[in-house]
Scaffold this active site. Structure first.
Site, short mmCIF file in Angstrom:
data_model
loop_
_atom_site.label_atom_id
_atom_site.label_comp_id
_atom_site.label_asym_id
_atom_site.label_seq_id
_atom_site.Cartn_x
_atom_site.Cartn_y
_atom_site.Cartn_z
N LYS A 78 0.87 -1.18 0.00
CA LYS A 78 0.00 0.00 0.00
C LYS A 78 0.91 1.23 0.00
CE LYS A 78 -3.84 1.99 2.72
NZ LYS A 78 -4.70 1.81 3.91
N SER A 116 -9.68 1.95 3.00
CA SER A 116 -8.79 2.71 2.16
C SER A 116 -7.77 1.86 1.40
CB SER A 116 -8.03 3.73 3.01
OG SER A 116 -7.21 3.08 3.95
N SER A 161 -9.93 -0.51 7.17
CA SER A 161 -9.37 -0.35 5.83
C SER A 161 -8.67 -1.56 5.22
CB SER A 161 -8.39 0.81 5.81
OG SER A 161 -9.09 2.00 5.62
N1 GLN Z 1 -13.07 4.16 6.54
C1 GLN Z 1 -12.51 4.61 7.77
C2 GLN Z 1 -12.12 6.06 7.65
O1 GLN Z 1 -12.46 6.64 6.69
C3 GLN Z 1 -11.33 3.76 8.15
C4 GLN Z 1 -10.12 4.08 7.37
C5 GLN Z 1 -8.96 3.21 7.74
O2 GLN Z 1 -9.11 2.16 8.35
N2 GLN Z 1 -7.78 3.69 7.39
O3 GLN Z 1 -11.50 6.61 8.48
#
Ligand code: GLN
Length: 488
Positions: free
Chosen positions: A80, A155, A179
Protein backbone atom coordinates in the site's frame (compact mmCIF):
# COMPACT_ATOMS: atom_id res chain seq x y z
CA UNK A 1 1.01 -29.35 -15.68
CA UNK A 2 0.65 -26.78 -12.95
CA UNK A 3 -2.06 -24.10 -13.02
CA UNK A 4 -1.39 -20.62 -14.36
CA UNK A 5 1.03 -18.89 -12.03
CA UNK A 6 -1.27 -15.96 -11.32
CA UNK A 7 -4.03 -18.33 -10.22
CA UNK A 8 -1.92 -19.76 -7.41
CA UNK A 9 -1.87 -18.64 -3.81
CA UNK A 10 1.30 -17.49 -2.09
CA UNK A 11 1.58 -20.86 -0.34
CA UNK A 12 1.24 -22.74 -3.63
CA UNK A 13 3.76 -20.46 -5.32
CA UNK A 14 6.23 -20.99 -2.46
CA UNK A 15 6.01 -24.73 -3.01
CA UNK A 16 6.39 -24.35 -6.79
CA UNK A 17 9.51 -22.20 -6.41
CA UNK A 18 10.90 -24.67 -3.93
CA UNK A 19 10.35 -27.58 -6.32
CA UNK A 20 11.90 -25.60 -9.15
CA UNK A 21 8.72 -25.71 -11.30
CA UNK A 22 9.41 -22.08 -12.27
CA UNK A 23 11.75 -19.30 -11.24
CA UNK A 24 10.98 -16.06 -9.46
CA UNK A 25 11.98 -14.18 -12.62
CA UNK A 26 9.36 -16.13 -14.63
CA UNK A 27 6.73 -15.53 -11.98
CA UNK A 28 7.57 -11.82 -11.69
CA UNK A 29 7.49 -11.36 -15.46
CA UNK A 30 4.12 -13.08 -15.61
CA UNK A 31 2.58 -10.82 -12.97
CA UNK A 32 4.16 -7.63 -14.33
CA UNK A 33 2.58 -8.55 -17.68
CA UNK A 34 -0.83 -8.86 -16.02
CA UNK A 35 -0.39 -5.54 -14.23
CA UNK A 36 0.49 -4.01 -17.57
CA UNK A 37 -2.66 -5.37 -19.19
CA UNK A 38 -5.13 -4.69 -16.38
CA UNK A 39 -3.99 -1.69 -14.41
CA UNK A 40 -5.35 0.88 -16.84
CA UNK A 41 -8.78 -0.63 -16.16
CA UNK A 42 -8.46 -1.01 -12.39
CA UNK A 43 -6.20 1.92 -11.38
CA UNK A 44 -4.95 -0.25 -8.52
CA UNK A 45 -1.33 0.93 -8.69
CA UNK A 46 0.23 4.34 -8.17
CA UNK A 47 3.69 3.01 -9.03
CA UNK A 48 4.87 -0.20 -10.68
CA UNK A 49 8.47 -1.03 -9.80
CA UNK A 50 9.13 -3.42 -12.68
CA UNK A 51 12.89 -3.01 -12.95
CA UNK A 52 13.52 -3.32 -9.24
CA UNK A 53 11.18 -6.31 -9.07
CA UNK A 54 13.03 -8.16 -11.82
CA UNK A 55 16.37 -7.44 -10.16
CA UNK A 56 15.04 -8.68 -6.79
CA UNK A 57 13.61 -11.79 -8.48
CA UNK A 58 16.97 -12.52 -10.07
CA UNK A 59 18.74 -12.19 -6.71
CA UNK A 60 16.13 -14.45 -5.14
CA UNK A 61 16.71 -17.11 -7.78
CA UNK A 62 20.44 -16.88 -7.18
CA UNK A 63 19.96 -17.08 -3.42
CA UNK A 64 17.92 -20.25 -3.89
CA UNK A 65 20.63 -21.87 -6.01
CA UNK A 66 23.16 -20.88 -3.34
CA UNK A 67 20.99 -22.52 -0.67
CA UNK A 68 20.24 -19.20 0.98
CA UNK A 69 16.51 -18.90 0.35
CA UNK A 70 14.49 -16.92 2.93
CA UNK A 71 10.93 -17.84 3.96
CA UNK A 72 9.44 -15.65 1.21
CA UNK A 73 12.23 -16.15 -1.27
CA UNK A 74 11.18 -14.94 -4.72
CA UNK A 75 7.51 -14.45 -3.78
CA UNK A 76 5.90 -11.32 -5.25
CA UNK A 77 3.82 -8.85 -3.29
CA UNK A 78 2.78 -5.20 -3.38
CA UNK A 79 2.74 -2.47 -0.76
CA UNK A 80 0.00 0.00 0.00
CA UNK A 81 1.40 3.42 -0.88
CA UNK A 82 1.33 4.42 2.79
CA UNK A 83 4.51 2.43 3.53
CA UNK A 84 7.79 4.24 2.99
CA UNK A 85 9.93 2.44 0.44
CA UNK A 86 13.49 3.62 -0.06
CA UNK A 87 14.15 5.43 -3.35
CA UNK A 88 10.57 4.80 -4.49
CA UNK A 89 7.63 7.20 -4.68
CA UNK A 90 5.47 7.06 -1.52
CA UNK A 91 2.37 9.24 -2.01
CA UNK A 92 -0.16 8.10 0.60
CA UNK A 93 -2.73 8.79 -2.12
CA UNK A 94 -2.20 12.53 -1.72
CA UNK A 95 -1.15 15.48 -3.82
CA UNK A 96 0.72 16.56 -0.70
CA UNK A 97 3.23 13.72 -1.26
CA UNK A 98 2.88 13.51 -5.04
CA UNK A 99 6.65 13.74 -5.49
CA UNK A 100 7.90 12.24 -2.24
CA UNK A 101 10.68 9.72 -2.70
CA UNK A 102 11.24 8.07 0.64
CA UNK A 103 14.83 7.99 1.91
CA UNK A 104 14.17 4.90 4.04
CA UNK A 105 12.15 1.69 4.26
CA UNK A 106 9.31 1.05 6.70
CA UNK A 107 10.12 -1.80 9.08
CA UNK A 108 7.68 -4.17 7.41
CA UNK A 109 9.03 -3.31 3.97
CA UNK A 110 12.49 -4.13 5.27
CA UNK A 111 11.41 -7.37 6.96
CA UNK A 112 9.49 -8.69 3.96
CA UNK A 113 12.37 -7.86 1.62
CA UNK A 114 14.77 -9.45 4.10
CA UNK A 115 12.79 -12.70 3.83
CA UNK A 116 13.21 -12.59 0.04
CA UNK A 117 9.91 -11.04 -1.12
CA UNK A 118 9.82 -9.26 -4.48
CA UNK A 119 7.92 -5.94 -4.55
CA UNK A 120 5.95 -5.37 -7.76
CA UNK A 121 4.73 -1.88 -6.90
CA UNK A 122 2.79 0.48 -4.67
CA UNK A 123 -0.99 0.49 -4.52
CA UNK A 124 -3.57 3.22 -4.76
CA UNK A 125 -5.47 4.17 -1.61
CA UNK A 126 -7.77 6.75 -0.10
CA UNK A 127 -5.86 9.94 0.69
CA UNK A 128 -3.95 9.43 3.95
CA UNK A 129 -6.09 6.29 4.42
CA UNK A 130 -9.21 8.35 5.06
CA UNK A 131 -12.10 6.74 3.27
CA UNK A 132 -14.03 3.55 2.66
CA UNK A 133 -14.25 3.56 -1.13
CA UNK A 134 -10.90 4.68 -2.55
CA UNK A 135 -12.62 7.71 -3.99
CA UNK A 136 -10.65 10.21 -1.90
CA UNK A 137 -7.37 9.27 -3.64
CA UNK A 138 -5.65 12.09 -5.51
CA UNK A 139 -4.88 9.47 -8.16
CA UNK A 140 -8.53 8.64 -8.84
CA UNK A 141 -10.72 5.78 -7.65
CA UNK A 142 -9.82 2.11 -7.90
CA UNK A 143 -12.32 -0.13 -9.68
CA UNK A 144 -13.66 -3.33 -8.18
CA UNK A 145 -12.64 -6.35 -10.34
CA UNK A 146 -16.07 -7.94 -9.69
CA UNK A 147 -17.89 -4.96 -11.19
CA UNK A 148 -15.94 -2.08 -12.65
CA UNK A 149 -18.72 0.36 -11.75
CA UNK A 150 -18.32 -0.51 -8.09
CA UNK A 151 -15.86 0.57 -5.44
CA UNK A 152 -13.41 -2.03 -4.10
CA UNK A 153 -13.81 -0.46 -0.64
CA UNK A 154 -11.08 1.45 1.13
CA UNK A 155 -8.79 2.71 2.16
CA UNK A 156 -6.60 -0.26 1.06
CA UNK A 157 -8.68 -0.59 -2.13
CA UNK A 158 -5.72 -0.78 -4.52
CA UNK A 159 -4.21 -3.64 -2.54
CA UNK A 160 -7.53 -5.50 -2.39
CA UNK A 161 -8.32 -5.01 -6.10
CA UNK A 162 -4.81 -6.13 -7.11
CA UNK A 163 -5.12 -9.35 -5.10
CA UNK A 164 -8.69 -10.02 -6.28
CA UNK A 165 -7.70 -9.52 -9.94
CA UNK A 166 -4.72 -11.89 -9.51
CA UNK A 167 -2.18 -9.18 -10.31
CA UNK A 168 -0.33 -10.17 -7.14
CA UNK A 169 -0.81 -13.04 -4.70
CA UNK A 170 -0.53 -10.72 -1.68
CA UNK A 171 -0.50 -7.10 -0.56
CA UNK A 172 0.12 -5.09 2.55
CA UNK A 173 -2.52 -2.77 3.91
CA UNK A 174 -3.32 -0.66 6.93
CA UNK A 175 -6.43 -0.64 9.06
CA UNK A 176 -7.47 2.28 11.26
CA UNK A 177 -11.19 1.60 11.26
CA UNK A 178 -11.58 -1.24 8.77
CA UNK A 179 -9.37 -0.35 5.83
CA UNK A 180 -7.99 -3.87 5.39
CA UNK A 181 -11.07 -5.90 6.29
CA UNK A 182 -13.77 -3.90 4.48
CA UNK A 183 -11.98 -3.84 1.08
CA UNK A 184 -11.15 -7.53 1.55
CA UNK A 185 -14.87 -8.24 2.06
CA UNK A 186 -15.87 -6.15 -0.96
CA UNK A 187 -13.36 -7.87 -3.27
CA UNK A 188 -13.61 -11.49 -2.09
CA UNK A 189 -10.15 -11.59 -0.53
CA UNK A 190 -8.80 -12.34 2.96
CA UNK A 191 -7.84 -9.33 5.10
CA UNK A 192 -6.04 -9.53 8.43
CA UNK A 193 -5.63 -6.66 10.88
CA UNK A 194 -3.38 -7.81 13.72
CA UNK A 195 -3.49 -6.77 17.40
CA UNK A 196 -2.42 -3.16 17.96
CA UNK A 197 1.34 -3.27 18.59
CA UNK A 198 1.84 -6.66 16.89
CA UNK A 199 3.33 -5.17 13.70
CA UNK A 200 5.61 -2.14 13.64
CA UNK A 201 4.20 1.18 12.44
CA UNK A 202 7.66 2.60 11.76
CA UNK A 203 7.70 4.05 8.26
CA UNK A 204 3.95 3.76 7.89
CA UNK A 205 2.58 7.26 7.35
CA UNK A 206 0.45 8.05 10.40
CA UNK A 207 -3.29 8.73 10.23
CA UNK A 208 -4.60 8.04 13.76
CA UNK A 209 -1.71 6.60 15.73
CA UNK A 210 -3.69 4.87 18.49
CA UNK A 211 -5.78 2.99 15.92
CA UNK A 212 -3.49 2.40 12.89
CA UNK A 213 -2.19 -1.12 12.39
CA UNK A 214 -0.44 -2.77 9.44
CA UNK A 215 -1.65 -6.07 8.04
CA UNK A 216 -2.17 -8.03 4.86
CA UNK A 217 -4.62 -8.82 2.09
CA UNK A 218 -4.24 -12.27 0.56
CA UNK A 219 -6.20 -15.03 -1.17
CA UNK A 220 -6.21 -17.34 1.85
CA UNK A 221 -5.68 -17.31 5.59
CA UNK A 222 -2.71 -19.66 5.18
CA UNK A 223 -1.05 -16.93 3.09
CA UNK A 224 -1.87 -14.31 5.73
CA UNK A 225 -0.25 -16.56 8.36
CA UNK A 226 2.90 -16.89 6.28
CA UNK A 227 3.28 -13.12 5.90
CA UNK A 228 2.33 -12.23 9.47
CA UNK A 229 5.10 -14.49 10.76
CA UNK A 230 7.62 -12.32 8.92
CA UNK A 231 6.06 -8.92 9.67
CA UNK A 232 5.25 -9.38 13.36
CA UNK A 233 7.55 -8.73 16.26
CA UNK A 234 9.10 -6.05 18.39
CA UNK A 235 10.64 -2.99 16.77
CA UNK A 236 12.50 -0.52 18.92
CA UNK A 237 11.81 2.20 16.33
CA UNK A 238 8.07 2.09 17.11
CA UNK A 239 7.30 3.07 20.71
CA UNK A 240 3.95 1.26 20.59
CA UNK A 241 5.43 -1.98 19.29
CA UNK A 242 5.09 -4.70 21.92
CA UNK A 243 7.69 -7.24 22.84
CA UNK A 244 5.52 -10.32 22.65
CA UNK A 245 6.72 -13.65 21.25
CA UNK A 246 5.85 -14.39 17.62
CA UNK A 247 4.29 -17.85 17.35
CA UNK A 248 4.42 -20.10 14.31
CA UNK A 249 1.22 -18.85 12.66
CA UNK A 250 1.33 -21.51 9.97
CA UNK A 251 1.44 -24.26 12.58
CA UNK A 252 -1.62 -22.66 14.19
CA UNK A 253 -3.74 -23.30 11.08
CA UNK A 254 -4.24 -26.98 11.70
CA UNK A 255 -6.72 -28.27 14.23
CA UNK A 256 -10.45 -28.18 13.86
CA UNK A 257 -13.06 -25.70 14.99
CA UNK A 258 -14.61 -28.38 17.17
CA UNK A 259 -15.45 -26.85 20.51
CA UNK A 260 -14.49 -23.34 19.38
CA UNK A 261 -16.83 -20.92 21.13
CA UNK A 262 -18.08 -18.44 18.54
CA UNK A 263 -19.92 -15.34 19.74
CA UNK A 264 -22.60 -13.93 17.50
CA UNK A 265 -23.32 -10.31 18.32
CA UNK A 266 -27.04 -9.67 18.51
CA UNK A 267 -26.66 -6.05 17.40
CA UNK A 268 -24.78 -7.09 14.22
CA UNK A 269 -27.98 -8.38 12.71
CA UNK A 270 -30.12 -5.37 13.53
CA UNK A 271 -31.41 -2.97 10.91
CA UNK A 272 -28.66 -1.52 8.72
CA UNK A 273 -27.46 -4.93 7.56
CA UNK A 274 -28.43 -5.81 3.99
CA UNK A 275 -30.72 -8.84 4.23
CA UNK A 276 -28.93 -11.09 1.77
CA UNK A 277 -25.53 -10.20 3.21
CA UNK A 278 -26.95 -11.27 6.58
CA UNK A 279 -28.15 -14.55 5.07
CA UNK A 280 -24.69 -15.32 3.63
CA UNK A 281 -23.08 -14.64 7.01
CA UNK A 282 -25.62 -16.79 8.87
CA UNK A 283 -24.91 -19.63 6.43
CA UNK A 284 -21.19 -19.28 7.17
CA UNK A 285 -21.92 -19.48 10.89
CA UNK A 286 -23.98 -22.61 10.23
CA UNK A 287 -20.98 -24.18 8.45
CA UNK A 288 -18.83 -23.54 11.51
CA UNK A 289 -21.55 -24.93 13.78
CA UNK A 290 -22.01 -28.05 11.66
CA UNK A 291 -18.30 -28.68 12.13
CA UNK A 292 -18.33 -28.49 15.89
CA UNK A 293 -18.13 -24.80 16.74
CA UNK A 294 -20.45 -23.71 19.51
CA UNK A 295 -22.44 -20.58 18.66
CA UNK A 296 -23.48 -18.30 21.50
CA UNK A 297 -25.31 -15.00 21.28
CA UNK A 298 -23.39 -12.12 22.82
CA UNK A 299 -24.50 -8.62 23.61
CA UNK A 300 -22.49 -5.50 22.74
CA UNK A 301 -24.69 -2.69 24.06
CA UNK A 302 -22.27 0.08 23.11
CA UNK A 303 -21.70 -1.01 19.50
CA UNK A 304 -23.85 1.85 18.21
CA UNK A 305 -21.40 4.31 19.72
CA UNK A 306 -18.37 3.00 17.87
CA UNK A 307 -18.78 5.08 14.69
CA UNK A 308 -19.35 8.42 16.49
CA UNK A 309 -16.51 7.64 18.91
CA UNK A 310 -14.16 6.83 16.05
CA UNK A 311 -15.09 10.01 14.22
CA UNK A 312 -13.96 12.06 17.21
CA UNK A 313 -10.78 10.12 18.08
CA UNK A 314 -9.51 9.52 14.52
CA UNK A 315 -9.89 13.13 13.29
CA UNK A 316 -8.35 14.43 16.54
CA UNK A 317 -5.26 12.28 16.03
CA UNK A 318 -5.12 13.01 12.31
CA UNK A 319 -5.26 16.77 12.85
CA UNK A 320 -2.21 16.45 15.03
CA UNK A 321 -0.35 13.95 12.80
CA UNK A 322 -0.97 15.89 9.61
CA UNK A 323 0.23 19.21 11.07
CA UNK A 324 3.75 18.24 9.94
CA UNK A 325 2.75 18.65 6.30
CA UNK A 326 3.27 22.38 6.16
CA UNK A 327 5.38 22.81 3.03
CA UNK A 328 8.46 23.44 5.18
CA UNK A 329 9.15 20.29 7.16
CA UNK A 330 7.19 17.88 5.00
CA UNK A 331 5.08 17.85 1.88
CA UNK A 332 4.44 19.88 -1.20
CA UNK A 333 5.41 23.57 -1.07
CA UNK A 334 3.25 26.26 -2.71
CA UNK A 335 5.02 28.41 -5.26
CA UNK A 336 5.87 32.11 -4.78
CA UNK A 337 4.41 32.58 -1.30
CA UNK A 338 3.79 36.15 -0.18
CA UNK A 339 4.80 35.40 3.40
CA UNK A 340 5.07 32.50 5.83
CA UNK A 341 1.34 32.30 6.55
CA UNK A 342 0.57 32.28 2.85
CA UNK A 343 3.12 29.49 2.41
CA UNK A 344 1.45 27.36 5.10
CA UNK A 345 -2.09 28.06 3.96
CA UNK A 346 -1.56 27.49 0.29
CA UNK A 347 0.72 24.46 0.72
CA UNK A 348 -1.93 22.75 2.85
CA UNK A 349 -4.85 24.13 0.87
CA UNK A 350 -3.43 22.82 -2.41
CA UNK A 351 -1.92 19.62 -1.02
CA UNK A 352 -4.88 18.13 0.85
CA UNK A 353 -8.18 16.95 -0.62
CA UNK A 354 -11.69 17.63 0.73
CA UNK A 355 -12.03 14.61 3.03
CA UNK A 356 -8.67 15.18 4.67
CA UNK A 357 -9.57 18.83 5.25
CA UNK A 358 -12.91 17.82 6.73
CA UNK A 359 -11.12 15.51 9.20
CA UNK A 360 -8.48 18.09 10.12
CA UNK A 361 -11.18 20.67 10.83
CA UNK A 362 -13.25 18.23 12.90
CA UNK A 363 -10.17 17.12 14.79
CA UNK A 364 -8.99 20.63 15.52
CA UNK A 365 -12.47 21.50 16.77
CA UNK A 366 -12.81 18.53 19.15
CA UNK A 367 -9.35 19.21 20.59
CA UNK A 368 -9.91 22.94 21.07
CA UNK A 369 -9.91 24.28 24.63
CA UNK A 370 -13.66 24.84 24.90
CA UNK A 371 -14.70 21.47 23.46
CA UNK A 372 -11.98 19.05 24.57
CA UNK A 373 -13.95 17.71 27.56
CA UNK A 374 -17.24 17.56 25.73
CA UNK A 375 -15.95 15.66 22.70
CA UNK A 376 -12.43 14.25 22.89
CA UNK A 377 -12.44 13.25 26.56
CA UNK A 378 -15.97 11.88 26.27
CA UNK A 379 -14.98 9.85 23.21
CA UNK A 380 -12.03 8.35 25.07
CA UNK A 381 -14.37 7.34 27.89
CA UNK A 382 -16.82 5.72 25.48
CA UNK A 383 -13.88 3.97 23.83
CA UNK A 384 -13.33 2.21 27.16
CA UNK A 385 -16.96 1.15 27.33
CA UNK A 386 -16.69 -0.39 23.85
CA UNK A 387 -13.49 -2.22 24.81
CA UNK A 388 -15.27 -3.47 27.96
CA UNK A 389 -18.08 -4.88 25.80
CA UNK A 390 -15.48 -6.98 23.96
CA UNK A 391 -13.70 -8.07 27.14
CA UNK A 392 -16.99 -9.15 28.69
CA UNK A 393 -17.91 -11.09 25.55
CA UNK A 394 -14.52 -12.83 25.52
CA UNK A 395 -15.17 -14.22 29.00
CA UNK A 396 -17.55 -16.64 27.29
CA UNK A 397 -16.36 -16.96 23.70
CA UNK A 398 -13.05 -17.47 21.85
CA UNK A 399 -13.94 -15.47 18.79
CA UNK A 400 -16.69 -13.08 17.69
CA UNK A 401 -18.14 -13.59 14.20
CA UNK A 402 -20.43 -11.49 12.04
CA UNK A 403 -20.59 -9.49 8.82
CA UNK A 404 -17.54 -7.43 7.80
CA UNK A 405 -19.54 -4.72 6.04
CA UNK A 406 -23.27 -3.96 5.98
CA UNK A 407 -23.59 -4.33 2.19
CA UNK A 408 -21.62 -5.77 -0.73
CA UNK A 409 -19.65 -3.34 -2.94
CA UNK A 410 -21.56 -0.16 -3.76
CA UNK A 411 -21.40 1.88 -6.95
CA UNK A 412 -18.65 4.48 -7.29
CA UNK A 413 -20.15 7.88 -6.64
CA UNK A 414 -23.10 6.47 -4.67
CA UNK A 415 -22.00 7.64 -1.23
CA UNK A 416 -19.59 10.46 -1.98
CA UNK A 417 -22.10 13.21 -1.22
CA UNK A 418 -23.06 11.76 2.11
CA UNK A 419 -20.11 11.30 4.48
CA UNK A 420 -22.27 9.78 7.25
CA UNK A 421 -23.53 6.92 5.05
CA UNK A 422 -19.95 6.36 3.94
CA UNK A 423 -18.76 6.32 7.57
CA UNK A 424 -21.39 3.69 8.47
CA UNK A 425 -19.66 1.21 6.18
CA UNK A 426 -17.20 0.53 8.99
CA UNK A 427 -19.78 -0.05 11.70
CA UNK A 428 -18.74 -3.69 12.27
CA UNK A 429 -14.98 -3.20 11.95
CA UNK A 430 -14.23 -0.02 13.94
CA UNK A 431 -14.80 -1.63 17.35
CA UNK A 432 -11.73 -3.86 16.95
CA UNK A 433 -9.56 -0.79 16.28
CA UNK A 434 -10.95 1.12 19.26
CA UNK A 435 -10.19 -1.88 21.47
CA UNK A 436 -6.86 -2.78 19.77
CA UNK A 437 -8.09 -6.28 18.89
CA UNK A 438 -7.12 -8.46 15.91
CA UNK A 439 -9.72 -8.94 13.17
CA UNK A 440 -9.97 -10.91 9.95
CA UNK A 441 -12.35 -10.99 6.99
CA UNK A 442 -12.70 -14.06 4.79
CA UNK A 443 -15.03 -14.54 1.78
CA UNK A 444 -18.33 -16.23 2.66
CA UNK A 445 -20.64 -15.87 -0.31
CA UNK A 446 -22.04 -13.60 -2.99
CA UNK A 447 -24.97 -11.26 -3.41
CA UNK A 448 -25.81 -10.48 -7.04
CA UNK A 449 -22.33 -11.55 -8.10
CA UNK A 450 -20.58 -9.39 -5.49
CA UNK A 451 -18.55 -10.94 -2.64
CA UNK A 452 -19.53 -10.89 1.04
CA UNK A 453 -17.10 -11.19 3.97
CA UNK A 454 -17.28 -13.05 7.28
CA UNK A 455 -15.67 -10.98 10.03
CA UNK A 456 -13.88 -12.58 12.97
CA UNK A 457 -12.48 -10.78 16.01
CA UNK A 458 -10.35 -12.40 18.74
CA UNK A 459 -8.91 -11.23 22.07
CA UNK A 460 -5.53 -9.45 22.08
CA UNK A 461 -2.79 -11.69 20.57
CA UNK A 462 -5.48 -14.06 19.30
CA UNK A 463 -4.26 -14.08 15.68
CA UNK A 464 -3.71 -17.84 15.89
CA UNK A 465 -7.37 -18.41 16.76
CA UNK A 466 -8.52 -16.09 13.97
CA UNK A 467 -6.30 -17.75 11.40
CA UNK A 468 -7.26 -21.27 12.47
CA UNK A 469 -10.99 -20.51 12.41
CA UNK A 470 -10.78 -18.79 9.01
CA UNK A 471 -8.48 -21.43 7.53
CA UNK A 472 -10.77 -24.24 8.65
CA UNK A 473 -13.75 -22.38 7.18
CA UNK A 474 -11.82 -21.99 3.91
CA UNK A 475 -11.20 -25.76 3.86
CA UNK A 476 -14.94 -26.33 4.14
CA UNK A 477 -15.98 -23.81 1.47
CA UNK A 478 -14.48 -22.47 -1.74
CA UNK A 479 -15.68 -18.85 -1.78
CA UNK A 480 -12.09 -17.60 -1.46
CA UNK A 481 -11.05 -19.56 -4.56
CA UNK A 482 -13.54 -17.93 -6.95
CA UNK A 483 -11.97 -15.44 -9.34
CA UNK A 484 -13.72 -12.49 -11.00
CA UNK A 485 -14.52 -13.63 -14.54
CA UNK A 486 -12.61 -11.01 -16.48
CA UNK A 487 -9.43 -11.69 -14.51
CA UNK A 488 -9.19 -15.47 -14.47
N1 GLN B 1 -13.07 4.16 6.54
C1 GLN B 1 -12.51 4.61 7.77
C2 GLN B 1 -12.12 6.06 7.65
O1 GLN B 1 -12.46 6.64 6.69
C3 GLN B 1 -11.33 3.76 8.15
C4 GLN B 1 -10.12 4.08 7.37
C5 GLN B 1 -8.96 3.21 7.74
O2 GLN B 1 -9.11 2.16 8.35
N2 GLN B 1 -7.78 3.69 7.39
O3 GLN B 1 -11.50 6.61 8.48
Amino acid sequence: MSRDLHAQTLTELAAGLERGDFTSVELTEDLLGRIDSHNATLNAFVTVTAERALAAAKSADEARVAGKAGVLNGLPLVHKDIFCTRDVLTTCGSRMLENFISPYDATIVERLAGAGAVVLGKTNMDEFAMGSSNETSYFGPVKNPWDLECSPGGSSGGSAAAVAARLTPAATGTDTGGSIRQPAALTGTVGLKPTYGRVSRYGMIAFASSLDQAGVITRSSADAALLLGVMAGFDERDSTSLDHPVPDYTAALSGSVKGLRVGVVRQHFDEGLDERTGTAVREALAVLEANGAVLTEVDMPNLDLSVPTYYVVAPAECSSNLSRFDGVRFGRRAENPEDLLDLYCRSRGEGFGAEVKRRIMTGTYVLSAGYYDAYYLKAQQVRHLIADDFHRAFENVDVIAGPTAPTPAFKLGDKTDDPITMYLNDIYTIGANLAGLPGLSTPCGFVDGLPVGLHLVAPHWGEETLLRCAHQYEQLTDWHMICPEDFS
